[in-house]
Each structure stands twice: as C-alpha cells, then as structure tokens.
Design an enzyme around this catalytic site. Sequence first.
Site, PDB file in Angstrom:
ATOM      1  N   ASP A  92       0.860  -1.178   0.000  1.00 24.32           N
ATOM      2  CA  ASP A  92       0.000   0.000   0.000  1.00 24.32           C
ATOM      3  C   ASP A  92       0.903   1.236   0.000  1.00 24.32           C
ATOM      4  O   ASP A  92       2.126   1.135   0.115  1.00 24.32           O
ATOM      5  CB  ASP A  92      -0.960  -0.010   1.186  1.00 24.32           C
ATOM      6  CG  ASP A  92      -0.266   0.061   2.536  1.00 24.32           C
ATOM      7  OD1 ASP A  92       0.943   0.353   2.574  1.00 24.32           O
ATOM      8  OD2 ASP A  92      -0.936  -0.162   3.546  1.00 24.32           O
ATOM      9  N   SER A  93       0.301   2.407  -0.131  1.00 28.82           N
ATOM     10  CA  SER A  93       1.097   3.615  -0.342  1.00 28.82           C
ATOM     11  C   SER A  93       1.497   4.321   0.946  1.00 28.82           C
ATOM     12  O   SER A  93       2.278   5.263   0.919  1.00 28.82           O
ATOM     13  CB  SER A  93       0.313   4.603  -1.201  1.00 28.82           C
ATOM     14  OG  SER A  93      -0.814   5.082  -0.479  1.00 28.82           O
ATOM     15  N   GLY A  94       0.947   3.877   2.076  1.00 32.01           N
ATOM     16  CA  GLY A  94       1.147   4.579   3.333  1.00 32.01           C
ATOM     17  C   GLY A  94       0.008   5.523   3.670  1.00 32.01           C
ATOM     18  O   GLY A  94      -0.061   6.052   4.775  1.00 32.01           O
ATOM     19  N   GLY A  95      -0.908   5.728   2.722  1.00 36.27           N
ATOM     20  CA  GLY A  95      -2.007   6.666   2.945  1.00 36.27           C
ATOM     21  C   GLY A  95      -2.918   6.267   4.089  1.00 36.27           C
ATOM     22  O   GLY A  95      -3.357   7.108   4.875  1.00 36.27           O
ATOM     23  N   ASP A 271      -7.407  -7.725   1.243  1.00 36.39           N
ATOM     24  CA  ASP A 271      -6.455  -7.859   2.345  1.00 36.39           C
ATOM     25  C   ASP A 271      -7.141  -7.386   3.604  1.00 36.39           C
ATOM     26  O   ASP A 271      -8.062  -6.572   3.559  1.00 36.39           O
ATOM     27  CB  ASP A 271      -5.202  -7.016   2.103  1.00 36.39           C
ATOM     28  CG  ASP A 271      -5.431  -5.553   2.479  1.00 36.39           C
ATOM     29  OD1 ASP A 271      -5.008  -5.142   3.576  1.00 36.39           O
ATOM     30  OD2 ASP A 271      -6.063  -4.817   1.687  1.00 36.39           O
ATOM     31  N   HIS A 340      -4.298 -21.279  11.424  1.00 45.24           N
ATOM     32  CA  HIS A 340      -5.641 -21.766  11.115  1.00 45.24           C
ATOM     33  C   HIS A 340      -6.448 -20.723  10.356  1.00 45.24           C
ATOM     34  O   HIS A 340      -7.051 -21.020   9.313  1.00 45.24           O
ATOM     35  CB  HIS A 340      -6.402 -22.151  12.379  1.00 45.24           C
ATOM     36  CG  HIS A 340      -7.886 -22.237  12.123  1.00 45.24           C
ATOM     37  ND1 HIS A 340      -8.472 -23.325  11.534  1.00 45.24           N
ATOM     38  CD2 HIS A 340      -8.879 -21.317  12.322  1.00 45.24           C
ATOM     39  CE1 HIS A 340      -9.760 -23.092  11.365  1.00 45.24           C
ATOM     40  NE2 HIS A 340     -10.034 -21.879  11.839  1.00 45.24           N
TER      41      HIS A 340
END
Length: 376
Positions: A92-95, A271, A340
């Site tokens: 991800d971009s950090g946003g 995600d 699990h």
Amino acid sequence: MFFELKGKDNNSKARAGVVETDHGLIETPIFMPVGTAASVKGVHQTELTNEINADIILGNTYHLYLRPKTDILSQAGGLHKFMNWHRPILTDSGGYQVYSLSNTNKINENGVKFKSHIDGSTHFFSPESSMEIQRKIGADIIMAFDECTPYPCEYNYAKRSMHMTHRWLERCKTFLNENPEHYNYKQTFFPIVQGSTYKDLRKQSAEYIANAGAEGNAIGGLSVGEPAEEMYAMTEVVCDILPWDKPRYLMGVGTPINILENIALGIDMFDCVMPTRNARNGMLFTAHGTINIKNKKWEDDFSPIDEMNHTFVDTFYTKAYLKHLFSANEYLGKQIATIHNLGFYMWLVREARKHILTGDFTDWKNSMVKQMDKRL
C-alpha cells in the site's frame, strides 16, 4: 502484469481470473495476508508457502519506511530478498496509516506531514516520495498515494479529498514514468477510487480511475467503520464502472462474509488484518461459524480444531490444547490460531473460485454466509 479472466458466475458478478507477475501467478479471487513490517505476525515464510499457500502477501510502505528503512531494503535487493519470500508482494502507499495517525498529521496539496509512532520524529510523504519508497521496496504491485477519508465524512470534505487524490494520482504517474523500476523486474501500478459513502462521488472517482488506463484498480476508504450495507452499495457502484478486464482490489476488507459478498459484486483481491489480529485474541473462523477458543466450554473438548483440515494445525492439535495455550498465555497458541485463520481464508477464496468456474457460486455463497454467521 497480465490479467486473464477464466470464468464468471451465472447469477452474480463474481469472476475468476489469473494475475501474472514476474514473481509468479495469482489466482483470483484472492486474499492477501498482511505482512505489515516484512512479516506476517507469528507465521514463518515456509508456513505461508507450504501450509497456507498464499499466492501473494501485502507489505506496508509506512512501516517499512520507518523500520527497517528504505535504504536497508535497497541494500538487501528489495523486500523479496530481505524476507526470503519468492512469491508476489503488494505494497500500500502509506495513505491509510497516515489516516490512522490523524491526530498528528497535517495534510495539504503537497502531501502529508506526520509523526512516527515509534519515536515521534517528523516525516513527510508526497505522491513522489511514496512512489520512490515503493520502487525501492520492490513490490510487484504498488499503490497510488491517496487520502483515506474517515467515516462519517462530510460531503464537501469527501469531495475535496477525492479531487486531491486524483491530482496526486497524476503526480504518481509522472514520477513512475520518469523513474524506472529499481530492480530487474516489473512493478504494476494501481490507482485508488475514493469518495466516502457518497454515490455520486464514488461514480465520479471510478470514472476518473477507469480513464487512467492502469493495469489494475483499487477501491479505498470502505473499511473505516461504515455499515456493511454501505460498503456493498459503494462497491457495486464502482465495480459497474471499473474495467471488466482488469483486476479490482478492495482495500482492507474484511470478514469472511464481507469477502464473499464483495466477490459477488465483482471484486478480485482482498487484504485485512482481521484473520491474524483476531487469531491472537483467540477468535477462530470456520465454515460453520466463529469460535472463541478462550471460552470454558472448550477446556475438555478433545476434538480437532477444525475437522476440515485446511492446514496441519487443524487436526494436529485439539480445541482443549489450544484453549490451554491461550489460558497459559503461551505464544504458540497465537501462532496456531493465526495459521488456522489464514488457512481458512485461503480455503474460502479458493472454494469461491471453484464455484465461480462451475457457475453455482451464488447458491454456495448464500449457504456459506448462513453457516458462517454463527457463534459456536
């Protein structure tokens, strides 16, 4: 990156495809375990490969930038080599992390000034610096720098933020065009649809993103506390606009039920920290409902953790033993629960794929949603 659709469901917008990257194939729909700081908490890379069989994992630009720092990753030859993971990675971009630090950040047209959660030091992310950091991290799929708005969010703020995200997208594209990959493999760029829970803004943003012509597209800002019904409504609006022949990634989502419902709307990639975070708190997801392994009822239950046997831990250990580990605060318990849950999530998306390809996904999905919506 190359994306090929392999089939679709007869009664929904669910689809099955394959994403091809220089680090391997990703069969969609797919769930990406979150490896925030070059590690999926409590899980060895060999377990991710051999037991959980994750096609792709996610790394976090904000955390990797702060620790171990971009220069260390560059010296190592990129994140793949640093953590000895040879399959695809998305960053991800950090946003989103900047959004989560809203009490200490300052956002303007140039970018975001924020303080490190580690030592309080001040840093600045711009669209250009986010792209540069992701180039050096070396993920196969990198995300545009955007502003993730909170929920609830006033309309005018959401509108201003959306337009700024679009302007930032153009700056990201310019930087990437002028600065080639840092390593000897290709990186694919995904822009992000924003617009909070406002249908007209989501439609406008989706049209802008679709016209950007990227190889894949993402939907952000729908895992920040809004009701599930609003998430589904916004996802449907966006998926009706985004190109059919390119992968769609719904960021930060979600529960097993969220995942199935969004697959039905046309989402390909997911995600979420939920399977790992909830595992560390003793919550196990199964096809028949959710187990709180800390409950007293499990202390003399010597049946397997999950007879469906998605990973070795499911039949190697009993519920009573796992309950004991949590009671004794043994870290092994958290590891077992994490393996699990990730194994279950991977089974769920792969089972969804099978039913999409056979054309009976909707009936299967509706049955699974009823089963999983239980506390055992």
